[in-house]
Design an enzyme around this catalytic site. Structure first.
Site, short mmCIF file in Angstrom:
data_model
loop_
_atom_site.label_atom_id
_atom_site.label_comp_id
_atom_site.label_asym_id
_atom_site.label_seq_id
_atom_site.Cartn_x
_atom_site.Cartn_y
_atom_site.Cartn_z
N HIS A 127 3.23 -6.84 2.03
CA HIS A 127 2.45 -7.90 2.68
C HIS A 127 2.56 -9.15 1.82
O HIS A 127 2.36 -9.09 0.60
CB HIS A 127 0.96 -7.53 2.75
CG HIS A 127 0.64 -6.32 3.56
ND1 HIS A 127 0.03 -6.40 4.79
CD2 HIS A 127 0.83 -5.00 3.31
CE1 HIS A 127 -0.14 -5.18 5.27
NE2 HIS A 127 0.32 -4.29 4.38
N HIS B 175 6.83 -1.43 3.13
CA HIS B 175 6.70 -2.86 3.45
C HIS B 175 5.83 -3.54 2.41
O HIS B 175 4.97 -2.90 1.79
CB HIS B 175 6.10 -3.07 4.84
CG HIS B 175 4.79 -2.38 5.06
ND1 HIS B 175 4.71 -1.03 5.34
CD2 HIS B 175 3.51 -2.82 5.01
CE1 HIS B 175 3.44 -0.69 5.47
NE2 HIS B 175 2.68 -1.75 5.26
N ASN C 254 0.85 -1.19 0.00
CA ASN C 254 0.00 0.00 0.00
C ASN C 254 0.89 1.23 0.00
O ASN C 254 1.80 1.35 0.82
CB ASN C 254 -0.88 0.00 1.25
CG ASN C 254 -1.82 -1.18 1.29
OD1 ASN C 254 -2.43 -1.51 0.29
ND2 ASN C 254 -1.92 -1.82 2.44
P1 5GP Z 1 -0.40 -0.93 5.76
O1 5GP Z 1 -1.82 -0.50 5.71
O2 5GP Z 1 0.51 0.20 6.21
O3 5GP Z 1 0.05 -1.54 4.45
O4 5GP Z 1 -0.33 -2.11 6.79
C1 5GP Z 1 0.29 -2.04 8.03
C2 5GP Z 1 0.25 -3.42 8.66
O5 5GP Z 1 1.07 -3.42 9.80
C3 5GP Z 1 -1.15 -3.87 9.11
O6 5GP Z 1 -1.49 -5.09 8.45
C4 5GP Z 1 -1.00 -4.06 10.63
O7 5GP Z 1 -1.72 -5.15 11.13
C5 5GP Z 1 0.51 -4.24 10.78
N1 5GP Z 1 1.02 -3.77 12.06
C6 5GP Z 1 0.78 -2.58 12.65
N2 5GP Z 1 1.43 -2.49 13.82
C7 5GP Z 1 2.13 -3.66 13.97
C8 5GP Z 1 3.01 -4.15 14.98
O8 5GP Z 1 3.28 -3.52 15.99
N3 5GP Z 1 3.53 -5.41 14.78
C9 5GP Z 1 3.23 -6.15 13.67
N4 5GP Z 1 3.79 -7.35 13.57
N5 5GP Z 1 2.41 -5.70 12.69
C10 5GP Z 1 1.86 -4.47 12.85
#
Ligand code: 5GP
Length: 122
Positions: free
Chosen positions: A106, A104, A91
């Protein structure tokens, strides 16, 4: 957008916040998502300070980009989803609904996934 050193992945990379690590090398750290959406849901993170895919693609040295892509492939194989199939997704920015401002990817797998995106905005 300037890199924010207080973001949660920066804190994980500095060892200030624990993570469930699945892979690490010189350039890359990967750990299980805290809110897994699929049986395999790994976050693959470069160790460099990149805000998003846009920043990484424009500014990371070739060595870091190659290491990152190689790591994603290896992690998928190590997680046992290379044969059954998986999706990797990043994203970027507001429309992409990026929540954590450290680039990052996924890696989703371990079950049959839905279509690529929901058809209407939520
Ligand atoms: P984004 O929307 O930025 O692509 O996704 C961020 C991801 O980071 C989400 O899927 C969320 O669950 C994950 N996430 C947020 N905080 C933490 C954390 O403290 N530890 C881990 N392992 N994942 C996290």
């Amino acid at each position: 957008m300037a890199y924010d050193d207080t973001n949660i992945f920066a804190r994980i990379l500095r060892g200030e916040v624990p993570c469930d690590k699945v892979y690490e090398d010189e350039h890359v750290l990967a750990f299980n998502d805290i809110n897994a959406q699929t049986p395999v849901h790994v976050l693959v993170v470069p160790k460099g300070r990149y805000v998003s895919m846009d920043d990484f693609a424009a500014n990371a040295p070739d060595e870091e980009i190659v290491a990152f892509v190689r790591a994603v492939g290896k992690i998928a194989r190590d997680q046992g989803v290379a044969e059954s199939g998986y999706r990797f997704l990043s994203n970027h920015g507001e429309d992409g609904r990026q929540e954590v401002p450290h680039f990052h990817v996924h890696l989703f797998g371990g079950r049959r996934l839905g279509r690529m995106i929901t058809p209407i905005a939520q």
